[in-house]
Design an enzyme around this catalytic site. Structure first.
Site, short mmCIF file in Angstrom:
data_model
loop_
_atom_site.label_atom_id
_atom_site.label_comp_id
_atom_site.label_asym_id
_atom_site.label_seq_id
_atom_site.Cartn_x
_atom_site.Cartn_y
_atom_site.Cartn_z
N ASP A 219 0.83 -1.21 0.00
CA ASP A 219 0.00 0.00 0.00
C ASP A 219 0.87 1.27 0.00
O ASP A 219 1.88 1.33 0.71
CB ASP A 219 -0.86 -0.01 1.27
CG ASP A 219 -1.94 1.04 1.28
OD1 ASP A 219 -2.82 0.99 0.41
OD2 ASP A 219 -1.90 1.92 2.17
N GLU A 274 14.13 -15.33 0.51
CA GLU A 274 14.48 -16.46 1.39
C GLU A 274 13.55 -17.64 1.13
O GLU A 274 13.78 -18.75 1.59
CB GLU A 274 14.31 -16.05 2.87
CG GLU A 274 15.38 -15.10 3.37
CD GLU A 274 15.00 -14.47 4.72
OE1 GLU A 274 13.97 -14.88 5.33
OE2 GLU A 274 15.73 -13.56 5.14
C1 NOJ Z 1 -4.37 3.01 -0.90
C2 NOJ Z 1 -5.54 2.11 -0.68
O1 NOJ Z 1 -5.83 1.46 -1.89
C3 NOJ Z 1 -6.67 2.98 -0.19
O2 NOJ Z 1 -7.87 2.27 -0.13
C4 NOJ Z 1 -6.30 3.55 1.16
O3 NOJ Z 1 -7.29 4.46 1.57
C5 NOJ Z 1 -4.96 4.29 1.10
N1 NOJ Z 1 -3.97 3.57 0.36
C6 NOJ Z 1 -4.41 4.54 2.49
O4 NOJ Z 1 -3.99 3.33 3.05
#
Ligand code: NOJ
Length: 558
Positions: A219, A274
């Site tokens: 993310d 790993e």
């Molecule tokens: C990207 C994610 O896809 C989204 O849903 C989220 O709100 C933001 N990152 C923050 O984590």
């Protein structure tokens, strides 16, 4: 229609399973509810493994299922190495992983390293600890400006609207320091200069890899490293996010896409390697296109999302430019390209394509207007979406699908304010509606409570028209979107070949390419029918008229 057995094809024998995989994104709270509490759960996913197998995908990517207050749909993680009790247990997760493995489907989990939730034990510790303590060093705390520290350290905005700094109350009850949160205030940003933070994420990678996870979706992979040297620049002094030609960060911003972030991923890669086979990783990177491949090198995460198709109109020129650019970029990093038309953050593509096709703000404006049925041509949108999906499945690289797109599901535009959950809605009154409309629980059956999602209600309201898109309304129905996806994904597995394509010249509004084994895809983006190329038609996204390919239609030919 010919069966695939009638054609000669070369099956892809590449050991790197992710390179041309079809990866199905599950947003767990909205997929399938096994215990009738209105929230989808891990057992709900396990119950649908036969469905996933029949769909013909290679992997699932499960969005966060970790303990969370759901301030941001699970992207506010309380504990990275557990399952939210409302969604199940670690034992349930192990059962899911085993069921998927038996079905020959790999599992990718989401990892959220930029921020935790404010309920994470480290953040709670930081709140209880004094200024300057080791506990506070794991996050980004600063004194406020002004005579009594009453002003935030800078005037930066958070991504969801409102200030990016939140003031805490110290344990003695006095107003205290401020912490940085690029997203919601319940999502404090980690300090990635901190060795404990770095070490803990390696532990998390091993924790899930040891449990049989095949890969990670990372993310906001481009946000981790920040240059917060004082004095902090004001918002006006920040490099515009639009510095890059495509309006995305280009490395000069204090917290987006800084070069130093890659040392973190080099470390992660050594841990992922790993394992046998090495665990895969794909970066969520909203960065300048020229810098995306840095995240996708073999000594980094290995693959990076490109969201270019997802932002494009249904337009031959735009699609062509995006495909050419991304294939070249992928080749330069040694990765394979990624393709995405829908995910949990954007308006579903059948709806997007049914809105007037120009204007960056078209989705936002439609949502702000209350998502009126009159504002979207759902039939046109669905036809275009099916054509775009079939084109995407013929491309070299990984195709990432979002749950419900195999049903042709449309965005729910008219969720009442009181039912909405997305922080983007609450923090941006009148400016953004947020992402709930693509997160409404799936319709499995045309009848019954919550359209078969669970035994009772659904955590977001499902409109009556969901019945038309239900799985059981499309199952074994010739020409349904579900059957088209099943057939397309089956052919895609059979026909996967070298990661190349050759363009065949066609009219201005037609994209026609051929893969090295003779697998051809031709899409008519125009408004009138065009001549179909010669060959055996394997599949089409809509009915063909004699030797013609109608508007908004893709055909696969061999
Ligand atoms: C990207 C994610 O896809 C989204 O849903 C989220 O709100 C933001 N990152 C923050 O984590």
């Amino acid at each position: 229609m010919n069966s695939p057995e009638d054609v000669s094809y070369s099956v892809d024998t590449d050991a790197s399973w992710w390179r041309q995989a079809s990866v199905y994104q599950i947003y767990p709270r909205s997929f399938s509810d096994s215990n009738g509490d209105g929230l989808g759960d891990v057992r709900g996913i396990t119950a649908k493994v036969p469905y996933l197998k029949a769909l013909g995908i290679d992997a699932v990517w499960v969005s966060p299922f970790y303990p969370s207050a759901l301030a941001d749909g699970g992207y506010d993680v309380d504990n990275y190495r557990n399952v939210d009790p409302r969604l199940g247990t670690l034992a349930d997760f192990d059962e899911l992983a085993a069921a998927l493995q038996t079905a020959g489907i790999r599992i990718v989990v989401d990892i959220v390293p930029n921020h935790s939730s404010d309920r994470h034990e480290w953040f709670q510790e930081a709140l209880a600890a004094p200024k300057g303590s080791a506990a506070r060093q794991r996050y980004i705390f600063r004194d406020g400006l002004g005579e009594n520290g009453e002003l935030p350290p800078s005037d930066w905005d958070s991504k969801f609207g409102g200030p990016a700094w939140e003031r805490i109350t110290e344990t003695d009850g006095t107003p205290g320091q401020w912490y940085l949160h690029i997203f919601a205030k319940e999502q404090p940003d980690f300090n990635w200069d901190n060795a404990e933070v770095r070490g803990d994420f390696l532990r998390t990678l091993r924790f899930w890899s040891d449990r049989g996870v095949d890969g990670f979706r990372v993310d906001v992979a481009h946000a981790l490293v920040k240059d917060l040297s004082e004095p902090l620049p004001s918002k006006a002094e920040l490099p515009q996010e639009g510095t890059g030609v495509d309006g995305l960060p280009d490395g000069s911003h204090p917290f987006w896409d800084r070069d130093e972030v890659h040392s973190i991923y080099a470390h992660w890669r050594s841990v992922l390697n790993e394992y046998t086979p090495p665990r895969a990783a794909v970066a969520e990177t909203w960065v300048h296109a020229d810098r995306r491949s840095r995240y996708a090198t073999p000594d980094g995460l290995g693959q990076a999302f490109n969201f270019d198709l997802l932002q494009a109109d249904f337009d031959a020129e735009q699609f062509h430019a995006i495909i050419v650019k991304n294939l070249a970029e992928a080749a330069s990093s040694g990765a394979s390209s990624t393709w995405v038309l829908s995910n949990h953050d954007v308006v579903r593509h059948p709806t997007r394509y049914g809105l007037p096709q120009s204007g960056e703000r078209r989705c936002r404006d439609w949502l702000l207007a209350g998502g009126p049925a009159s504002g979207v041509d759902t039939e046109l949108g669905l036809g275009r979406a099916r054509a775009a999906s079939l084109l995407m499945f013929a491309l070299p690289g990984s195709a990432y699908l979002y749950q419900g797109e195999e049903l042709g599901l449309q965005e729910v535009g008219d969720i009442a304010a009181g039912e909405r959950q997305d922080p983007a809605f609450f923090r941006n009154p009148g400016v953004a509606i947020g992402r709930d409309g693509c997160r409404v629980p799936l319709p499995w059956t045309a009848e019954g409570p919550s359209f078969g999602f669970g035994e009772d209600g659904a955590h977001l309201p499902q409109p009556k028209w969901f019945a038309n898109y239900a799985v059981d309304a499309q199952d074994k129905v010739m020409g349904s979107t579900l059957e088209m996806y099943r057939e397309a994904l089956r052919y895609r597995r059979l026909l996967r070949t070298e990661e190349r394509l050759t363009w065949v010249s066609a009219g201005d509004s037609v994209l026609h390419f051929v893969r090295p084994n003779g697998w051809q895809s031709v899409t008519n983006f125009g408004t009138g029918p065009v001549e179909l190329p010669e060959g055996i038609i394997l599949l089409s996204s809509g009915p063909l008229t004699g030797s013609k390919l109608p508007a908004s239609t893709t055909a696969w030919i061999i």
